[in-house]
Design a protein around this motif. Structure first.
Motif, mmCIF file in Angstrom:
data_model
loop_
_atom_site.group_PDB
_atom_site.id
_atom_site.type_symbol
_atom_site.label_atom_id
_atom_site.label_comp_id
_atom_site.label_asym_id
_atom_site.label_seq_id
_atom_site.Cartn_x
_atom_site.Cartn_y
_atom_site.Cartn_z
ATOM 1 N N TYR A 162 48.847 39.217 27.817
ATOM 2 C CA TYR A 162 47.833 39.376 26.776
ATOM 3 C C TYR A 162 47.110 40.720 26.896
ATOM 4 N N ASP A 163 46.459 41.088 25.812
ATOM 5 C CA ASP A 163 45.599 42.276 25.801
ATOM 6 C C ASP A 163 44.361 41.956 26.629
ATOM 7 N N LEU A 164 44.286 42.495 27.827
ATOM 8 C CA LEU A 164 43.228 42.116 28.754
ATOM 9 C C LEU A 164 41.894 42.785 28.434
ATOM 10 N N ASP A 165 41.884 43.712 27.489
ATOM 11 C CA ASP A 165 40.601 44.214 26.976
ATOM 12 C C ASP A 165 39.903 43.139 26.160
ATOM 13 N N GLU A 166 40.690 42.275 25.535
ATOM 14 C CA GLU A 166 40.138 41.273 24.624
ATOM 15 C C GLU A 166 40.243 39.845 25.160
ATOM 16 N N ALA A 167 41.066 39.634 26.171
ATOM 17 C CA ALA A 167 41.422 38.278 26.600
ATOM 18 C C ALA A 167 40.212 37.468 27.074
ATOM 19 N N ARG A 168 40.167 36.211 26.615
ATOM 20 C CA ARG A 168 39.231 35.223 27.134
ATOM 21 C C ARG A 168 40.057 34.244 27.954
ATOM 22 N N TYR A 169 39.972 34.379 29.251
ATOM 23 C CA TYR A 169 40.908 33.713 30.144
ATOM 24 C C TYR A 169 40.985 32.208 29.923
ATOM 25 N N TYR A 170 39.822 31.562 29.864
ATOM 26 C CA TYR A 170 39.823 30.105 29.803
ATOM 27 C C TYR A 170 40.476 29.605 28.510
ATOM 28 N N GLU A 171 40.225 30.301 27.408
ATOM 29 C CA GLU A 171 40.836 29.910 26.141
ATOM 30 C C GLU A 171 42.349 30.072 26.191
ATOM 31 N N ILE A 172 42.814 31.164 26.793
ATOM 32 C CA ILE A 172 44.254 31.389 26.907
ATOM 33 C C ILE A 172 44.903 30.293 27.742
ATOM 34 N N LEU A 173 44.312 29.985 28.881
ATOM 35 C CA LEU A 173 44.913 29.004 29.782
ATOM 36 C C LEU A 173 44.964 27.621 29.154
ATOM 37 N N GLU A 174 43.962 27.297 28.358
ATOM 38 C CA GLU A 174 43.964 25.978 27.715
ATOM 39 C C GLU A 174 45.114 25.838 26.722
ATOM 40 N N LYS A 175 45.570 26.956 26.159
ATOM 41 C CA LYS A 175 46.739 26.906 25.276
ATOM 42 C C LYS A 175 47.990 26.496 26.048
ATOM 43 N N TYR A 176 47.981 26.752 27.353
ATOM 44 C CA TYR A 176 49.111 26.398 28.210
ATOM 45 C C TYR A 176 48.826 25.127 29.016
ATOM 46 N N ASN A 177 47.830 24.389 28.552
ATOM 47 C CA ASN A 177 47.441 23.125 29.208
ATOM 48 C C ASN A 177 46.991 23.318 30.646
ATOM 49 N N VAL A 178 46.376 24.464 30.892
ATOM 50 C CA VAL A 178 45.753 24.721 32.194
ATOM 51 C C VAL A 178 44.245 24.645 31.988
ATOM 52 N N TYR A 179 43.615 23.641 32.588
ATOM 53 C CA TYR A 179 42.196 23.394 32.364
ATOM 54 C C TYR A 179 41.427 23.509 33.676
ATOM 55 N N LEU A 180 40.253 24.135 33.597
ATOM 56 C CA LEU A 180 39.381 24.200 34.760
ATOM 57 C C LEU A 180 38.522 22.946 34.814
ATOM 58 N N ASN A 181 38.427 22.396 35.990
ATOM 59 C CA ASN A 181 37.712 21.137 36.177
ATOM 60 C C ASN A 181 36.347 21.332 36.819
ATOM 61 N N ARG A 182 36.279 22.210 37.803
ATOM 62 C CA ARG A 182 35.023 22.435 38.512
ATOM 63 C C ARG A 182 35.081 23.802 39.179
ATOM 64 N N ALA A 183 33.948 24.235 39.704
ATOM 65 C CA ALA A 183 33.901 25.530 40.384
ATOM 66 C C ALA A 183 32.791 25.528 41.435
ATOM 67 N N LYS A 184 32.990 26.335 42.442
ATOM 68 C CA LYS A 184 31.944 26.609 43.429
ATOM 69 C C LYS A 184 31.442 28.027 43.197
ATOM 70 N N GLU A 185 30.129 28.196 43.197
ATOM 71 C CA GLU A 185 29.567 29.527 42.975
ATOM 72 C C GLU A 185 28.578 29.885 44.074
ATOM 73 N N LYS A 186 28.549 31.159 44.376
ATOM 74 C CA LYS A 186 27.556 31.710 45.303
ATOM 75 C C LYS A 186 26.899 32.907 44.629
ATOM 76 N N ILE A 187 25.590 32.986 44.705
ATOM 77 C CA ILE A 187 24.847 34.060 44.044
ATOM 78 C C ILE A 187 24.103 34.872 45.102
ATOM 79 N N SER A 188 24.235 36.189 45.024
ATOM 80 C CA SER A 188 23.593 37.083 45.983
ATOM 81 C C SER A 188 22.948 38.254 45.254
ATOM 82 N N ALA A 189 21.992 38.874 45.903
ATOM 83 C CA ALA A 189 21.383 40.110 45.398
ATOM 84 C C ALA A 189 21.958 41.278 46.188
ATOM 85 N N ILE A 190 22.473 42.279 45.472
ATOM 86 C CA ILE A 190 23.045 43.461 46.109
ATOM 87 C C ILE A 190 22.521 44.699 45.392
#
Length: 243
Positions: A162-190
């Motif tokens: 795909y055109d990665l300047d425009e690509a929205r990853y999650y939308e693309i993957l859902e077209k291929y039946n790849v779905y995100l279920n959960r995520a772990k996040e860490k936030i820091s100040a740099i």
């Protein structure tokens, strides 16, 4: 533009005015980084006193929606994007929800073998490459974040088409039946390096908000490892705490 205020309402005139002003900001009638009308102009438009105008504007200053500039007047502050720690969303989704236009500029996209930390996080074997994508993310043409994402090869083989300047990853993957279920996040100040500052249009050493995310698919397989560095003046996180 609406100027519908009613002296006979129970709500004070300055609070009614405040709501009208907020509507004008949110609707784009009063644009970010531009001056709002002068006190004299607002007094004439709404047929109210200077004190009423100042009370309404003062609330907007306290709420961070406008800012008084010495010798210039009152300007509308640029809107910060807000990430929600309870929902798994992509940058473009957050920008669109704010009524802004998302855009990306690709820095690089390549399959790599030597990113050992990222490979470990994605549970990828040493003989398998991962796709590395680096982009600058924009909201209404304002550079907001530097994004560095890594994906296992089978996911990368999908995205690289795909055109990665425009690509929205999650939308693309859902077209291929790849779905995100959960995520772990860490936030820091740099602090921004010289190169990061140049890309984001800020000064070197300015504060950045760094978010590291590991996302999992429906079978709990790790499929995305992302590190995003946000300008502190353009992005914040919000969440609700209960006791």
């Amino acid at each position: 533009m609406s100027n519908n205020i009613n002296p006979n309402k129970d709500l004070s005139l300055y609070l009614q005015l405040k709501e009208v002003f907020i509507d004008r900001i949110q609707n784009g009638d009063w644009k970010p980084d531009k001056l709002i009308p002068t006190e004299q102009e607002l007094m004439k438009e709404f047929n109210v006193s200077r004190t009423t105008i100042r009370q309404a504007v003062s609330i907007l200053v306290q709420e961070g929606m406008v800012e008084k500039k010495q010798g210039r007047g009152t300007i509308v502050k640029s809107r910060k994007l807000s990430g929600n720690l309870t929902q798994l969303k992509g940058f473009a989704e957050e920008v669109l929800e704010r009524g802004q236009t998302p855009r990306s500029r690709l820095i690089r996209a390549e399959f790599k073998y030597n990113l050992y930390h990222e490979m470990s996080m994605l549970d990828v074997k040493d003989d398998q490459p991962i796709l590395l994508i680096e982009r600058i993310r924009f909201a209404d043409e304002m550079p907001v974040a530097l994004e560095r994402t890594c994906w296992p090869k089978d996911i990368g083989d999908i995205l690289i088409k795909y055109d990665l300047d425009e690509a929205r990853y999650y939308e693309i993957l859902e077209k291929y039946n790849v779905y995100l279920n959960r995520a772990k996040e860490k936030i820091s100040a740099i602090n921004a390096t010289i190169n990061e500052a140049d890309e984001l249009g800020i000064r070197a050493g300015e504060a950045l908000l760094e978010m590291t995310r590991l996302s999992f698919g429906v079978n709990d397989r790790p499929i995305e490892y992302t590190k995003t560095k946000y300008r502190h003046d353009q992005y914040h996180y919000s969440f609700e705490l209960k006791r």
